[in-house]
Write a protein that holds these residues in place. Structure first.
Motif, PDB file in Angstrom:
ATOM      1  N   GLY A 157      21.885  60.306 138.280  1.00  0.00           N
ATOM      2  CA  GLY A 157      21.712  61.394 137.332  1.00  0.00           C
ATOM      3  C   GLY A 157      21.483  60.938 135.905  1.00  0.00           C
ATOM      4  N   ILE A 158      21.008  59.720 135.736  1.00  0.00           N
ATOM      5  CA  ILE A 158      20.821  59.169 134.391  1.00  0.00           C
ATOM      6  C   ILE A 158      19.344  59.197 134.021  1.00  0.00           C
ATOM      7  CG2 ILE A 158      21.059  57.094 132.972  1.00  0.00           C
ATOM      8  CD1 ILE A 158      23.452  56.313 134.674  1.00  0.00           C
ATOM      9  N   SER A 159      19.066  59.653 132.807  1.00  0.00           N
ATOM     10  CA  SER A 159      17.695  59.691 132.293  1.00  0.00           C
ATOM     11  C   SER A 159      17.588  58.804 131.049  1.00  0.00           C
ATOM     12  CB  SER A 159      17.288  61.128 131.952  1.00  0.00           C
ATOM     13  OG  SER A 159      17.362  61.959 133.096  1.00  0.00           O
ATOM     14  N   LEU A 160      16.343  58.482 130.687  1.00  0.00           N
ATOM     15  CA  LEU A 160      16.092  57.609 129.535  1.00  0.00           C
ATOM     16  C   LEU A 160      15.361  58.396 128.452  1.00  0.00           C
ATOM     17  CD1 LEU A 160      16.178  54.709 128.348  1.00  0.00           C
ATOM     18  CD2 LEU A 160      13.947  54.310 129.421  1.00  0.00           C
ATOM     19  N   PHE A 161      15.820  58.214 127.201  1.00  0.00           N
ATOM     20  CA  PHE A 161      15.257  58.968 126.079  1.00  0.00           C
ATOM     21  C   PHE A 161      14.904  58.040 124.917  1.00  0.00           C
ATOM     22  CE2 PHE A 161      17.974  61.729 128.495  1.00  0.00           C
ATOM     23  CZ  PHE A 161      17.233  62.900 128.606  1.00  0.00           C
ATOM     24  N   ILE A 162      13.824  58.399 124.231  1.00  0.00           N
ATOM     25  CA  ILE A 162      13.502  57.804 122.935  1.00  0.00           C
ATOM     26  C   ILE A 162      14.211  58.633 121.875  1.00  0.00           C
ATOM     27  CG2 ILE A 162      11.688  57.362 121.236  1.00  0.00           C
ATOM     28  CD1 ILE A 162       9.708  57.221 123.620  1.00  0.00           C
ATOM     29  N   VAL A 163      15.029  57.963 121.074  1.00  0.00           N
ATOM     30  CA  VAL A 163      15.711  58.645 119.971  1.00  0.00           C
ATOM     31  C   VAL A 163      15.477  57.821 118.701  1.00  0.00           C
ATOM     32  CG1 VAL A 163      17.863  59.651 119.135  1.00  0.00           C
ATOM     33  CG2 VAL A 163      17.485  59.405 121.603  1.00  0.00           C
ATOM     34  N   PRO A 164      14.474  58.172 117.902  1.00  0.00           N
ATOM     35  CA  PRO A 164      14.191  57.381 116.698  1.00  0.00           C
ATOM     36  C   PRO A 164      15.211  57.653 115.595  1.00  0.00           C
ATOM     37  CG  PRO A 164      12.695  59.238 116.835  1.00  0.00           C
ATOM     38  CD  PRO A 164      13.517  59.272 118.092  1.00  0.00           C
ATOM     39  N   LYS A 165      15.476  56.621 114.803  1.00  0.00           N
ATOM     40  CA  LYS A 165      16.377  56.789 113.642  1.00  0.00           C
ATOM     41  C   LYS A 165      15.806  57.840 112.694  1.00  0.00           C
ATOM     42  CE  LYS A 165      18.066  54.139 109.635  1.00  0.00           C
ATOM     43  NZ  LYS A 165      18.142  52.781 109.032  1.00  0.00           N
ATOM     44  N   PHE A 166      14.516  57.734 112.412  1.00  0.00           N
ATOM     45  CA  PHE A 166      13.807  58.761 111.640  1.00  0.00           C
ATOM     46  C   PHE A 166      12.815  59.446 112.566  1.00  0.00           C
ATOM     47  CE2 PHE A 166      15.180  55.945 108.217  1.00  0.00           C
ATOM     48  CZ  PHE A 166      15.646  56.850 107.272  1.00  0.00           C
ATOM     49  N   LEU A 167      12.769  60.764 112.510  1.00  0.00           N
ATOM     50  CA  LEU A 167      11.815  61.510 113.318  1.00  0.00           C
ATOM     51  C   LEU A 167      10.391  61.147 112.902  1.00  0.00           C
ATOM     52  CD1 LEU A 167      13.653  64.945 113.324  1.00  0.00           C
ATOM     53  CD2 LEU A 167      13.592  63.237 115.164  1.00  0.00           C
ATOM     54  N   VAL A 168       9.468  61.226 113.861  1.00  0.00           N
ATOM     55  CA  VAL A 168       8.096  60.771 113.662  1.00  0.00           C
ATOM     56  C   VAL A 168       7.150  61.912 114.027  1.00  0.00           C
ATOM     57  CG1 VAL A 168       6.395  59.018 114.316  1.00  0.00           C
ATOM     58  CG2 VAL A 168       8.842  58.451 114.341  1.00  0.00           C
ATOM     59  N   ASP A 169       6.153  62.167 113.175  1.00  0.00           N
ATOM     60  CA  ASP A 169       5.182  63.200 113.534  1.00  0.00           C
ATOM     61  C   ASP A 169       4.078  62.607 114.410  1.00  0.00           C
ATOM     62  OD1 ASP A 169       3.265  61.938 111.929  1.00  0.00           O
ATOM     63  OD2 ASP A 169       3.443  63.387 110.283  1.00  0.00           O
ATOM     64  N   ALA A 170       3.138  63.433 114.817  1.00  0.00           N
ATOM     65  CA  ALA A 170       2.113  63.014 115.775  1.00  0.00           C
ATOM     66  C   ALA A 170       1.225  61.903 115.243  1.00  0.00           C
ATOM     67  CB  ALA A 170       1.254  64.212 116.169  1.00  0.00           C
ATOM     68  N   GLU A 171       1.155  61.766 113.915  1.00  0.00           N
ATOM     69  CA  GLU A 171       0.335  60.700 113.306  1.00  0.00           C
ATOM     70  C   GLU A 171       1.152  59.445 113.005  1.00  0.00           C
ATOM     71  OE1 GLU A 171      -0.309  64.073 112.250  1.00  0.00           O
ATOM     72  OE2 GLU A 171      -1.855  63.822 113.793  1.00  0.00           O
ATOM     73  N   GLY A 172       2.433  59.464 113.375  1.00  0.00           N
ATOM     74  CA  GLY A 172       3.265  58.288 113.157  1.00  0.00           C
ATOM     75  C   GLY A 172       3.945  58.241 111.811  1.00  0.00           C
ATOM     76  N   ARG A 173       3.875  59.338 111.043  1.00  0.00           N
ATOM     77  CA  ARG A 173       4.532  59.373 109.742  1.00  0.00           C
ATOM     78  C   ARG A 173       6.027  59.665 109.921  1.00  0.00           C
ATOM     79  NH1 ARG A 173      -0.468  62.229 108.367  1.00  0.00           N
ATOM     80  NH2 ARG A 173       0.601  64.117 109.050  1.00  0.00           N
ATOM     81  N   LEU A 174       6.845  59.012 109.115  1.00  0.00           N
ATOM     82  CA  LEU A 174       8.285  59.210 109.209  1.00  0.00           C
ATOM     83  C   LEU A 174       8.681  60.520 108.550  1.00  0.00           C
ATOM     84  CD1 LEU A 174       9.737  55.654 108.466  1.00  0.00           C
ATOM     85  CD2 LEU A 174       9.021  56.651 110.646  1.00  0.00           C
TER      86      LEU A 174
END
Length: 606
Positions: free
Chosen positions: A224-241
């Motif tokens: 029942g374990i899943s894997l997630f990306i959790v960035p320190k700073f959120l990122v928009d679709a263009e890669g901007r913080l």
């Protein structure tokens, strides 16, 4: 004493043992021949000797520090990491389509050894980032790959692996970090993760955490374990913080070794984020990697990459400890030689026992380096060879070798680092000489990314018993072929190697039979000998490569090539045979004959 990268020995292992010429014939690696390897290793040596190595002792004296939620790394680390990134070293083995250089693991592993020899604490940040990249390459969506991998390869962002929790160490079935689905397809992550290497630092603008968590309603246990990306700073679709995510470092550990590497406690969803995403309350925003409930499968991609890399750390640390011990032994004057060759006190390298220790350190290090190089070449063939059957054979060989590279090489590094302190005598016990740092740093290598016992359990259960010992015996047959080459060579050194290689192989085969017969019928007996089996198998595999190295060196000597280096290689291989490989039959006895004794005492008697 400054670090000098053993480029010549690395190239010898690549060309004579790992078959670099064959690797360079694989699709995609056509430009990765010996000239490329030489050029890359020379440049890598220059960078690590001059930039990274001088920071090693500084990192031990001035570790990473934590204050007001922020981690400050050792002075000089941030600038060194910038140069590391600008040099393209993070992308060495990663695909060109994401900004990497696409070089084979056979070359990349040697560069990894240099980085870890130069500075083990510093090297841990790139090591974990490599693992994060590998996991996303395998399980991430196209959009996730495009968004997260190029900045990590560029060194603008780094990556981490978040498995362990206060109540869940090696047993990941106990993971309790939870993930709550959101209307926009993201998840909110809540929980605490511990032992997160470079979980917080000041060397990059963002940190990409790969986090194991349970989606609400998921099955119990590892399924029942899943894997997630959790960035320190959120990122928009263009890669901007964007805004700061709700993941925060609440402290770093004070450790025996690798002090400059910040080992963070991370809190996910503690409610202190500057923004309240989607107006649904606090919580770290995470993005599912692959499918729900397959997280452990994906995380093992990171773990397998990291396990091999930790084995390389063991080899790297052993090399650094050996170099320091040799330098000290050449300078330290103490007592007259026992053979009367000098009538005054001489440098201690003249004393037989000091030479025994130095030769043992060297033989262990070169043997494990050779074993790891051959494993790396198998990895390259397993991924790039056009023939599916050849890929499968190499994959089986590589998977068998990973617990040996990790387990045996790290246990070896502890012994080598301890010998390094012993060569220094009382001065080795004094921190200012630097020898003690290698011993303190070495201990963690046998623990993280799966303890030696976990590697041994993997070797017994998945790598030996599961196929009835077929892979283990197939490798033994290759060892036996090398015995035939040694018999044909006939030199004194070849005969010495033949004697111990044959005895080691026979001991190993008896243990394989014992493991296959008992893993189900008498599991306590099989697993009581799991670590000795790993040590026996690792010893034999490294010894096999030293036997091949001996034969290659004797051929070179017969052709009059590189006399001094090849003579030293023959001497080192002989020491491996007579002082290290000779231990193999004793391990067989402890495994096959000693299993009952391990379980003979009542638990309440401990």
């Amino acid at each position: 004493m400054t670090y000098r990268a053993p480029v010549k020995d690395m190239l010898f292992a690549m060309t004579e043992l790992a078959g670099l010429a064959q690797v360079a014939q694989l699709p995609g690696f056509e430009d990765a021949g010996v000239e490329t390897a030489q050029a890359v290793l020379d440049e890598c040596a220059k960078f690590n000797e001059n930039v990274v190595a001088p920071l090693n002792w500084e990192g031990d004296k001035y570790p990473s520090s934590f204050h007001d939620g922020k981690v400050t790394t050792t002075p000089g680390f941030k600038e060194a990491f910038r140069q590391f990134a600008e040099g393209g070293w993070q992308g060495l083995q990663h695909p060109a389509q994401f900004g990497g250089q696409g070089l084979p693991k056979t070359i990349g592993a040697a560069c990894g050894e240099m980085l870890n020899s130069a500075n083990l604490s510093f090297a841990l940040c790139p090591l974990l980032t490599d693992g994060a990249i590998e996991a996303l390459l395998t399980a991430g969506s196209d959009a996730q790959k495009a968004l997260y991998i190029p900045p990590m390869i560029e060194g603008r962002w780094t990556g981490t692996m978040n498995l362990t929790e206060p109540q869940a160490g090696s047993d990941l079935s106990l993971v309790r970090t939870r993930a709550e689905p959101q209307p926009d397809g993201s998840y909110k992550i809540f929980g605490t993760k511990i032992f997160i290497t470079y979980g917080e630092h000041d060397m990059a603008e963002n940190i990409v955490h790969l986090v194991l968590a349970r989606v609400s309603g998921a099955p119990e246990g590892v399924k029942g374990i899943s894997l997630f990306i959790v960035p320190k700073f959120l990122v928009d679709a263009e890669g901007r913080l964007g805004a700061r995510n709700d993941v925060h470092c609440v402290g770093i550990e004070h450790k025996l070794g690798i002090k400059a590497s910040p080992t963070a406690v991370l809190q996910y969803g503690d409610g202190t984020a500057a923004n309240d995403v989607n107006g649904t309350g606090p919580g770290a925003v995470g993005y599912l990697v692959g499918q729900e409930n397959r997280g452990l499968e994906y995380m093992f991609i990171m773990m397998n990459a990291a396990r091999y890399a930790v084995g390389m750390q063991g080899i790297a640390l052993a090399e650094r400890a050996y170099q320091k011990a040799v330098a000290y032994a050449r300078e330290r004057v103490q007592s007259r030689p026992v053979d009367g060759s000098m009538n005054k006190a001489a440098p201690i390298i003249h004393h037989p026992d000091v030479r025994r220790m130095l030769m043992t350190m060297r033989a262990y290090t070169e043997g494990c380096r050779a074993m790891a190089a051959v494993a790396a070449a198998a990895y390259d063939a397993a991924h790039a060879h056009p023939d599916a059957g050849v890929r499968a054979q190499n994959q089986a060989f590589y998977e068998f070798m990973v617990p040996l590279v990790k387990g045996y090489s790290t246990e070896m590094s502890l012994e080598v680092a301890s010998l390094g302190v012993q060569v220094h005598g009382g001065m080795g016990f004094i921190e200012e000489t630097g020898a003690a740092q290698y011993l303190r740093d070495a201990k963690i290598l046998t623990i993280y990314e799966g303890t030696t016992a976990i590697q041994a359990n993997d070797l017994v259960g998945r790598k030996t018993a599961r196929d009835g010992g077929a892979t283990a015996r197939a490798i033994a047959a290759r060892v036996e072929a090398t015995e035939g080459d040694l018999a044909a060579a006939g030199s004194v050194a070849a005969r010495a190697m033949l004697k111990h290689l044959r005895a080691g192989r026979q001991a190993y085969l008896e243990v394989v039979d014992f493991i296959v017969a008992n893993t189900r019928a008498n599991p306590n007996a099989a697993f009581a000998g799991s670590v000795p089996y790993l040590m026996l198998a690792g010893n034999l595999m490294a010894g096999w490569q030293m036997a091949r190295a001996l034969l290659a060196a004797e051929r070179a000597l017969a052709a009059g090539r590189d006399i001094a280096f090849m003579q030293a290689k023959v001497a080192t291989a002989r020491v491996y045979a007579e002082h290290i490989l000779s231990k193999a039959p004793g391990w067989r006895d402890s495994i096959v004959d000693g299993a009952e004794g391990v379980a003979s005492m009542a638990l309440e008697a401990f």
